[in-house]
Enzyme design. Structure first.
Site, mmCIF file in Angstrom:
data_model
loop_
_atom_site.group_PDB
_atom_site.id
_atom_site.type_symbol
_atom_site.label_atom_id
_atom_site.label_comp_id
_atom_site.label_asym_id
_atom_site.label_seq_id
_atom_site.Cartn_x
_atom_site.Cartn_y
_atom_site.Cartn_z
ATOM 1 N N ASP A 1 0.846 -1.199 0.000
ATOM 2 C CA ASP A 1 0.000 0.000 0.000
ATOM 3 C C ASP A 1 0.879 1.245 0.000
ATOM 4 O O ASP A 1 1.963 1.269 0.599
ATOM 5 C CB ASP A 1 -0.892 0.028 1.250
ATOM 6 N N ASP B 1 1.446 3.988 1.546
ATOM 7 C CA ASP B 1 1.493 4.844 2.733
ATOM 8 C C ASP B 1 2.739 4.466 3.533
ATOM 9 O O ASP B 1 3.497 3.573 3.128
ATOM 10 C CB ASP B 1 0.217 4.685 3.576
ATOM 11 N N TYR C 1 -12.934 -3.331 0.295
ATOM 12 C CA TYR C 1 -12.041 -3.348 1.460
ATOM 13 C C TYR C 1 -12.525 -2.365 2.542
ATOM 14 O O TYR C 1 -12.722 -1.181 2.262
ATOM 15 C CB TYR C 1 -10.644 -2.950 0.977
ATOM 16 N N CYS D 1 -31.667 6.374 35.910
ATOM 17 C CA CYS D 1 -30.676 5.291 35.779
ATOM 18 C C CYS D 1 -30.577 4.405 37.015
ATOM 19 O O CYS D 1 -29.878 3.398 36.989
ATOM 20 C CB CYS D 1 -29.300 5.862 35.453
ATOM 21 N N CYS E 1 -27.748 13.463 39.964
ATOM 22 C CA CYS E 1 -27.467 12.027 39.891
ATOM 23 C C CYS E 1 -25.977 11.768 39.706
ATOM 24 O O CYS E 1 -25.307 12.474 38.948
ATOM 25 C CB CYS E 1 -28.240 11.394 38.740
ATOM 26 N N CYS F 1 -25.962 9.642 35.980
ATOM 27 C CA CYS F 1 -26.353 10.177 34.682
ATOM 28 C C CYS F 1 -26.562 11.684 34.834
ATOM 29 O O CYS F 1 -26.091 12.286 35.787
ATOM 30 C CB CYS F 1 -27.634 9.502 34.173
#
Length: 936
Positions: free
Chosen positions: A121, A123, A347, A824, A846, A849
């Site tokens: 490749d 790179d 890919y 929650c 809380c 959350c």
DNA sequence: GCAAGGTC
């Protein structure tokens, strides 16, 4: 025409080898091939001519990197050396066991070839792999002529161009990767060993509350890893968490206005947005209520386009799979890899978000025409009369090797596919079809009105053509119809309300947010981001909830907090990774050499490491906040790392290091303990000992570093110097005499330096300390005589477990009460606000959350949502009966003249009518707009 | 037992 030469072509992966061979062998779908030593890497064979040179082409592949980097064996065991040495310890590059068959294939073929053409490749990583292949091949055939094929996509044009324009491989690009590899290894291994050895046995790391329930204490497999990518990733999670913790809710006020006509309702927003000053907001509101007639001052009609997305790359695939299906990036990549392997999508590890100019996009669409769901859309796309086609947008990313992700084979669903296979394939297909479609078109109308000098606006949208939205069901663009307005038109609003809300903290980072942060900061690559995220979960540094939002565990927070408290943001923020990126870039273009960049970077990182170790108390303090100390820690002190004196002659595997034991006595012990129990006990009369860089000339095997001793004068016989440069290798008679005369700190008084110490039985247990001190008559804590250790005034007190540190210290003054969170299930702690507007007011916040509720509003409603907390919502209905008759609800105006033109009713959300008095000073004789205090 | 980067 010259004689054919044999050319060995090597690609980075089997699929590229196949593509290159297929294209160069004539473009048919068949190219003869044979098996190689490795299962996946076939060898394709055909004839080809490169620049008039007839060639027998062999095309095969590796599977990514052929080699690995690691320390020399001597340094690979964790206890073999001081982790600081890992910044200089020799490293080697080698072909690991599982790649030996690939190496064998390459060497077998290379022996009979004249040219080596590298199709890796294009790179940095590809160039580095290219040199790995060169190393392996040239080792058996040094006469190989080595060439590099450079291509930006696996299209016929690119491949033909590449093979006819071969260049030499670029060492600079490969060097850049060497720099990254070596620095990652040294930094990662040193910090990982350091923090693991420092903390795992010292604390009861109980993370049973986390989603990854796990009892890490005593688990030797629980590694507290550190990595230049995983820590910044953890840093993003912790930083957001701290942001949420530090958030101080602030109440704001806004005026909303609605107008209902026959065609529908328009809800206007105040163009000031919102105000934090209650009095001021009320004053303005009151003015509006008193003169509520709205005048339309702007009518803006315009056409708006909503563009289809850019072609799909890996980062976008992961983000969208997370948004649309809540799939983890790790799982997304697994499923995508499977679809790729079975030929359904291209890919999946690609940065590229634009198609090469010569891609046959129509052919890809044609394949999808038969699909029962989106087939008809594909047909419309291909119909020129429908006018739906539009060439895809051109993104700004490219890896110069792979195209964007697109469907490569039609499928209406395979029997072996899971639901996620279906989802991901559908996403890839729909995304591709959207990319080649016209944007959606909408007609937007924006209306602005003026009420008593205040401006309000509303927008309406009618979708004229959905275009790509017809196929891209994951996105929407809502219709919102509003009544028709004309410039200058006047009307009285249906409702005019003064509403309050509170500012909310940002939410925890979602997986898509995290990928975004990593992408922007250059942490990881498209192929590895999901690995780093998974590592946070595997290492129990973070948890992921059902909404794919990440929170740090206590462990993750403590580690980041520890480094942060040392003042080293560099160790958990992306800055050092960014630096590495820019430094490797310099290497890749030849502006800096590999060695100078490595030297400077590693020098800095080693300085960070040494400082971090020096300030390890900060890490421990952070851990103390969240975890109990383990009583194993004291017994673990034998692992405390000291300076190396010599290589251990018993196990030949680890270093012998100088250590000071808890009782104050010195010893030189093998780091391989408990497997190796080799130890040299030193005289009990030593007060100080330091390993020098001086090497003993007599003792072997060397080097044996000499130790500078200082003895307590009163504990050695007359005639001996208190300062002594000694050797534990066996040559030092003075040390031997003093050991015999003074005894040692060990339980076994016969232990003396040199070989007699080798191979002794189990080392003295921790009760040694007590025995030693008893023998010497001194306290084991302060080493003073006159009291026993149990009465020692300076005895170390085990730190009390502290409450987790919260960064919102301004609101820290409550917390004495808690209620369960209705969102929650965590507990909501009662706090007291410190903001100017709400000072002293209590609220529940809380811990798990974002739930927040004012305490005094809890009886008003069942809600308590953070958004628009329900206090003091003022409503006015100018069209109400009271408005029409000119009254102001209950009660009289109290002598107020001429102001009551609207007769609006002001009612708080709690149901209490507000009295007819000034909101600003409370005086019933006037309204706020006439208040003498106004403007003060 | 350690990193991050390839890829199957």
């Amino acid at each position: 025409m010259s004689r054919p030469i044999r050319v060995l072509n090597v690609a980075e992966k089997p699929s590229v080898a196949k593509s290159v061979a297929t294209i160069l062998s004539g473009g048919t779908n068949f190219c003869p091939s044979r098996l190689s030593h490795s299962q996946y890497n076939r060898i394709f064979e055909f004839h080809y001519t490169i620049r008039n040179q007839p060639c027998e082409m062999l095309v095969t592949s590796v599977t990514g990197h052929l080699m690995e980097i690691d320390f020399d064996d001597r340094y690979r065991k964790w206890n073999s050396c001081d982790p600081a040495i890992l910044y200089e310890a020799p490293v080697k590059k080698f072909v690991p066991q599982d790649k030996l068959n690939v190496k064998k294939t390459l060497q077998d073929e290379a022996k009979h070839c004249q040219w080596l053409v590298l199709w890796l490749d294009c790179d940095q990583e590809g160039e580095n792999i290219a040199f790995e292949v060169v190393d392996v091949c040239c080792a058996v055939n040094p006469r190989l002529d080595v060439w590099r094929a450079r291509f930006s996509a696996l299209t016929s044009r690119d491949v033909y161009q590449a093979v006819q324009n071969l260049v030499r491989p670029n060492k600079w690009l490969a060097d850049a990767v060497d720099v990254r590899q070596e620095s990652d290894l040294r930094v990662g291994a040193s910090f990982t060993r350091f923090q693991t050895q420092l903390l795992t046995n010292a604390y009861l790391i109980n993370l049973n509350n986390s989603a990854n329930a796990h009892q890490a204490e005593g688990d030797r497999n629980h590694v507290l890893s550190y990595g230049p990518c995983q820590f910044p990733t953890l840093g993003f999670v912790v930083e957001r968490y701290w942001e949420i913790q530090a958030h101080e809710p602030e109440e704001f006020w806004t005026i909303n206005c609605s107008h209902t006509a026959e065609e529908g309702t328009a809800t206007f927003s105040w163009m000031r947005g919102h105000m934090f000053d209650y009095s001021c907001a009320v004053m303005i509101y009151e003015m509006c209520v008193e003169e509520p007639t709205a005048t339309v001052i702007k009518v803006l009609d315009q056409q708006k386009l909503k563009n289809p997305p850019f072609p799909l790359n890996t980062v976008e695939l992961n983000k969208r799979a997370s948004w649309y299906f809540r799939m983890s990036s790790e799982h997304t990549m697994k499923v995508a890899e499977d679809l790729y392997q079975s030929g359904f999508i291209s890919y999946p590890r690609t940065e590229t978000d634009s198609f090469a100019g010569n891609t046959d996009l129509h052919a890809i669409v044609q394949e999808q025409q038969e699909h029962p769901v989106w087939g008809s859309y594909a047909q419309r796309l291909l119909d020129p009369e429908a006018g739906l086609w539009k060439n895809p947008r051109i993104g700004t990313h490219s890896d110069n090797a792979h195209p964007p992700i697109y469907p490569t084979k039609f499928s209406a669903g395979e029997s072996r596919w899971t639901q996620d296979h279906h989802r991901l394939y559908e996403l890839v297909v729909r995304h591709f079809l959207a990319c080649v479609s016209q944007p959606a078109i909408g007609a937007e109308t924006k209306i602005e009105i003026d009420i008593a000098g205040e401006l309000f606006s509303v927008s309406g949208r009618t979708i004229i053509a959905k275009n790509y939205l017809d196929v891209y069901r994951f996105e929407s663009w809502g219709n919102s119809t509003i009544p028709k307005y004309t410039f200058g038109q006047q009307f009285v609003p249906t409702t005019l309300t003064l509403d309050s809300g509170v500012t909310r903290p940002p939410p925890l980072l979602s997986e898509a947010d995290l990928i975004n942060c990593m992408d922007k900061a250059g942490i990881g690559t498209d192929a590895t981001m999901h690995d780093h995220i998974k590592k946070l979960l595997d290492r129990l540094y973070a948890t992921k909830d059902a909404n794919t939002r990440f929170a740090p565990t206590k462990l993750g927070e403590a580690l980041v907090m520890g480094y942060d408290d040392m003042g080293y943001e560099e160790l958990w923020k992306p800055s050092q990774r960014s630096r590495m990126e820019s430094e490797t870039k310099e290497v890749s273009v030849g502006r800096k050499s590999k060695s100078e960049v490595l030297a400077s970077y590693l020098q800095d990182m080693k300085a960070y490491f040494l400082d971090a170790r020096l300030n390890q108390v900060k890490l421990k303090e952070a851990m103390d906040i969240f975890f109990e100390r383990s009583n194993r820690s004291a017994g673990d002190d034998h692992r405390a790392v000291g300076d190396t004196v010599r290589r251990c002659g018993v196990c030949n595997d680890s270093d012998m290091v100088l250590k000071r034991r808890p009782d104050g006595n010195f010893m030189v012990g093998c780091l391989g303990f408990p497997q190796c129990r080799n130890v040299v006990w030193l005289p009990g009369s030593i007060s100080e000992a330091t390993v020098t860089t001086q090497v003993c000339n007599s003792c072997s095997p060397g080097p044996v570093y000499m130790i500078q001793f200082k003895f307590r004068m009163l504990e050695i016989p007359p005639g001996y110097n208190v300062n002594h440069l000694g050797c534990i290798g066996g040559c030092d008679e003075i040390l031997r005499h003093l050991t015999e005369i003074c005894g040692t700190g060990s339980r076994n008084p016969s232990s003396v330096p040199v070989s007699s110490a080798r191979g002794r039985g189990p080392r003295a247990p921790s009760s040694n300390a007590q025995q030693t001190s008893t023998r010497q008559g001194a306290c084991i804590h302060c080493r003073q005589t006159g009291h026993s250790s149990s009465d020692c005034p300076s005895q170390v007190v085990q730190p009390q477990r502290a409450q987790p540190r919260r960064r919102n210290t301004q609101n820290e003054n409550a917390g004495e009460a808690s209620i369960p969170c209705t969102t929650c299930g965590e507990s909501c702690v009662l706090r007291t606000a410190n903001t100017d507007n709400n000072r002293g007011r209590k609220f529940y916040s809380c811990q798990g959350c974002n739930f927040f509720v004012w305490e005094d509003s809890m009886n008003d409603s069942a809600g308590g949502n953070t958004q628009g907390a329900n206090r003091g919502r003022l409503t006015s209905n100018p069209r109400s009966s009271s408005a029409r008759r000119g009254g102001r609800g209950r009660g009289s105006r109290g002598g107020r003249q001429g102001a009551n033109t609207t007769g609006a009713t002001f009612v708080s959300a709690t149901g209490d009518p507000l009295s007819n008095r000034c909101f600003s000073c409370g005086d019933p004789s006037h309204f706020a707009n006439a208040c003498p205090n106004r403007g003060r």
